[in-house]
Design a protein around this motif. Structure first.
Motif, PDB file in Angstrom:
ATOM      1  N   UNK A 160     -73.542  63.769   4.317  1.00 19.80           N
ATOM      2  CA  UNK A 160     -72.492  64.795   4.318  1.00 19.80           C
ATOM      3  C   UNK A 160     -71.313  64.372   3.445  1.00 19.80           C
ATOM      4  N   UNK A 161     -70.721  65.337   2.796  1.00 26.33           N
ATOM      5  CA  UNK A 161     -69.595  65.051   1.903  1.00 26.33           C
ATOM      6  C   UNK A 161     -68.249  65.198   2.600  1.00 26.33           C
ATOM      7  N   UNK A 162     -68.282  65.457   3.916  1.00 24.12           N
ATOM      8  CA  UNK A 162     -67.053  65.571   4.709  1.00 24.12           C
ATOM      9  C   UNK A 162     -67.204  64.760   5.986  1.00 24.12           C
ATOM     10  N   UNK A 163     -66.081  64.525   6.650  1.00 20.59           N
ATOM     11  CA  UNK A 163     -66.140  63.837   7.937  1.00 20.59           C
ATOM     12  C   UNK A 163     -66.860  64.709   8.958  1.00 20.59           C
ATOM     13  N   UNK A 164     -67.490  64.063   9.950  1.00 19.22           N
ATOM     14  CA  UNK A 164     -68.223  64.791  10.970  1.00 19.22           C
ATOM     15  C   UNK A 164     -68.402  63.891  12.192  1.00 19.22           C
ATOM     16  N   UNK A 165     -68.819  64.500  13.314  1.00 20.60           N
ATOM     17  CA  UNK A 165     -69.105  63.720  14.516  1.00 20.60           C
ATOM     18  C   UNK A 165     -70.310  64.255  15.284  1.00 20.60           C
ATOM     19  N   UNK A 166     -70.635  65.531  15.107  1.00 19.94           N
ATOM     20  CA  UNK A 166     -71.730  66.167  15.831  1.00 19.94           C
ATOM     21  C   UNK A 166     -72.860  66.511  14.870  1.00 19.94           C
ATOM     22  N   UNK A 167     -74.096  66.293  15.309  1.00 18.77           N
ATOM     23  CA  UNK A 167     -75.244  66.605  14.461  1.00 18.77           C
ATOM     24  C   UNK A 167     -76.300  67.355  15.269  1.00 18.77           C
ATOM     25  N   UNK A 168     -76.898  68.358  14.635  1.00 20.38           N
ATOM     26  CA  UNK A 168     -78.068  69.050  15.152  1.00 20.38           C
ATOM     27  C   UNK A 168     -79.217  68.730  14.210  1.00 20.38           C
ATOM     28  N   UNK A 169     -80.365  68.339  14.770  1.00 21.89           N
ATOM     29  CA  UNK A 169     -81.512  68.138  13.894  1.00 21.89           C
ATOM     30  C   UNK A 169     -82.804  68.542  14.582  1.00 21.89           C
ATOM     31  N   UNK A 170     -83.738  68.994  13.763  1.00 19.17           N
ATOM     32  CA  UNK A 170     -85.058  69.391  14.233  1.00 19.17           C
ATOM     33  C   UNK A 170     -86.056  69.188  13.115  1.00 19.17           C
ATOM     34  N   UNK A 171     -87.242  68.782  13.461  1.00 16.65           N
ATOM     35  CA  UNK A 171     -88.342  68.631  12.522  1.00 16.65           C
ATOM     36  C   UNK A 171     -89.626  68.577  13.330  1.00 16.65           C
ATOM     37  N   UNK A 172     -90.735  68.914  12.712  1.00 10.41           N
ATOM     38  CA  UNK A 172     -92.010  68.881  13.405  1.00 10.41           C
ATOM     39  C   UNK A 172     -92.413  67.467  13.804  1.00 10.41           C
ATOM     40  N   UNK A 173     -91.757  66.443  13.222  1.00  9.32           N
ATOM     41  CA  UNK A 173     -92.080  65.047  13.531  1.00  9.32           C
ATOM     42  C   UNK A 173     -91.554  64.593  14.887  1.00  9.32           C
ATOM     43  N   UNK A 174     -90.611  65.325  15.484  1.00  7.37           N
ATOM     44  CA  UNK A 174     -90.059  64.903  16.772  1.00  7.37           C
ATOM     45  C   UNK A 174     -91.106  65.062  17.877  1.00  7.37           C
ATOM     46  N   UNK A 175     -91.174  64.046  18.760  1.00  7.13           N
ATOM     47  CA  UNK A 175     -92.165  64.050  19.830  1.00  7.13           C
ATOM     48  C   UNK A 175     -91.495  63.763  21.167  1.00  7.13           C
ATOM     49  N   UNK A 176     -91.936  64.461  22.202  1.00  8.62           N
ATOM     50  CA  UNK A 176     -91.377  64.241  23.531  1.00  8.62           C
ATOM     51  C   UNK A 176     -91.684  62.821  24.007  1.00  8.62           C
ATOM     52  N   UNK A 177     -90.675  62.187  24.611  1.00 10.59           N
ATOM     53  CA  UNK A 177     -90.806  60.828  25.101  1.00 10.59           C
ATOM     54  C   UNK A 177     -90.503  59.772  24.071  1.00 10.59           C
ATOM     55  N   UNK A 178     -90.422  60.142  22.791  1.00 12.79           N
ATOM     56  CA  UNK A 178     -90.126  59.198  21.715  1.00 12.79           C
ATOM     57  C   UNK A 178     -88.623  58.947  21.643  1.00 12.79           C
ATOM     58  N   UNK A 179     -88.250  57.717  21.310  1.00 14.95           N
ATOM     59  CA  UNK A 179     -86.848  57.350  21.138  1.00 14.95           C
ATOM     60  C   UNK A 179     -86.524  57.247  19.653  1.00 14.95           C
ATOM     61  N   UNK A 180     -85.425  57.866  19.256  1.00 14.89           N
ATOM     62  CA  UNK A 180     -84.997  57.881  17.861  1.00 14.89           C
ATOM     63  C   UNK A 180     -83.615  57.247  17.741  1.00 14.89           C
ATOM     64  N   UNK A 181     -83.355  56.644  16.599  1.00 12.96           N
ATOM     65  CA  UNK A 181     -82.066  56.001  16.333  1.00 12.96           C
ATOM     66  C   UNK A 181     -81.304  56.801  15.283  1.00 12.96           C
ATOM     67  N   UNK A 182     -80.090  57.179  15.621  1.00 12.90           N
ATOM     68  CA  UNK A 182     -79.197  57.894  14.714  1.00 12.90           C
ATOM     69  C   UNK A 182     -78.202  56.881  14.167  1.00 12.90           C
ATOM     70  N   UNK A 183     -78.206  56.687  12.857  1.00  8.40           N
ATOM     71  CA  UNK A 183     -77.332  55.709  12.225  1.00  8.40           C
ATOM     72  C   UNK A 183     -76.477  56.398  11.175  1.00  8.40           C
TER      73      UNK A 183
END
Length: 232
Positions: free
Chosen positions: A176-199
């Motif tokens: 992002x080219x601006x400051x932010x704090x909240x993110x929405x994301x979705x993709x077909x790769x997401x799986x229930x029970x899986x843990x993801x890291x947001x960096x």
């Protein structure tokens, strides 16, 4: 780009480098093409009647969903840089395909996503960053997993955001080219029970998919997707 009724983009390139509201119409459908929008207010705005601007939007039925108003994204690549709402529908928002990047508002009075009806994702990839306060995610009527996550503090502009799975594989990234704090994301790769890291920048947080919508947000959505929003 304004249409009094329906507007459909199926192919080609739309490059809006300066606008108040970039794309407007009662029903906006994106089936393909490459769309880039820079807006001083909303990136894409779907509303019935004329839009008189943010200062006149606080009417009695500002939270009501408008019949015949829709934002539909089925394909293409959409990039939004908006000072107001990124994707704004006074009715419903549906996403069935395509790739969407939203660099949304830096003030908490707007959201990267904003809708008054339902927001449903069944396919495609979206990553939308914005301020904390009025953030919204997809609703739990969706069939594809999504996350609405607020980080502990604001991220500086031009810091790369990455989302990796438990094996360290990158599944999404955006700068992002601006400051932010909240993110929405979705993709077909997401799986229930899986843990993801947001960096992002110096921050790194984990999230485990625990349902069709996973959220820690205390903003407008109060941590879950729902059937009503506050787009105006």
């Amino acid at each position: 780009m304004h249409a009094d009724g329906n507007l459909t983009i199926s192919d080609g390139t739309v490059d809006i480098t300066k606008s108040y509201e970039g794309i407007e119409g009662s029903i906006v459908t994106i089936d393909g093409g490459t769309i880039s929008v820079v807006a001083s207010d909303d990136g894409i705005n779907c509303a019935g009647g004329s839009d008189t601007g943010s200062t006149d939007r606080m009417g009695a039925d500002q939270f009501s969903s408008q019949d015949g108003v829709e934002l539909n994204i089925n394909g293409g690549t959409v990039t939004i840089d908006a000072d107001g709402d990124g994707l704004d529908s006074n009715g419903n928002f549906t996403m069935a395909g395509g790739t969407v990047y939203v660099c949304g508002p830096t003030n908490g009075g707007n959201g990267a996503l904003d809708y008054n009806g339902t927001a449903t994702v069944t396919g495609g990839t979206l990553i939308a960053c914005g301020a904390v306060g009025m953030e919204e995610g997809f609703g739990d009527n969706s069939t594809q997993y999504s996350v609405l996550h607020d980080l502990g503090s604001t991220v500086s502009a031009n810091e790369k955001l990455t989302i990796t799975d438990s094996d360290g594989k990158e599944i999404l990234s955006f700068t992002p080219t601006k400051t932010w704090q909240s993110v929405v994301f979705t993709t077909a790769d997401l799986k229930e029970g899986e843990t993801y890291t947001i960096t992002a920048g110096s921050q790194s947080e984990t999230v485990t998919i625990d349902g069709i919508v996973t959220s820690n947000s205390k903003g407008m959505n109060f941590g879950r997707g729902h059937g009503g929003g506050r787009g105006f």
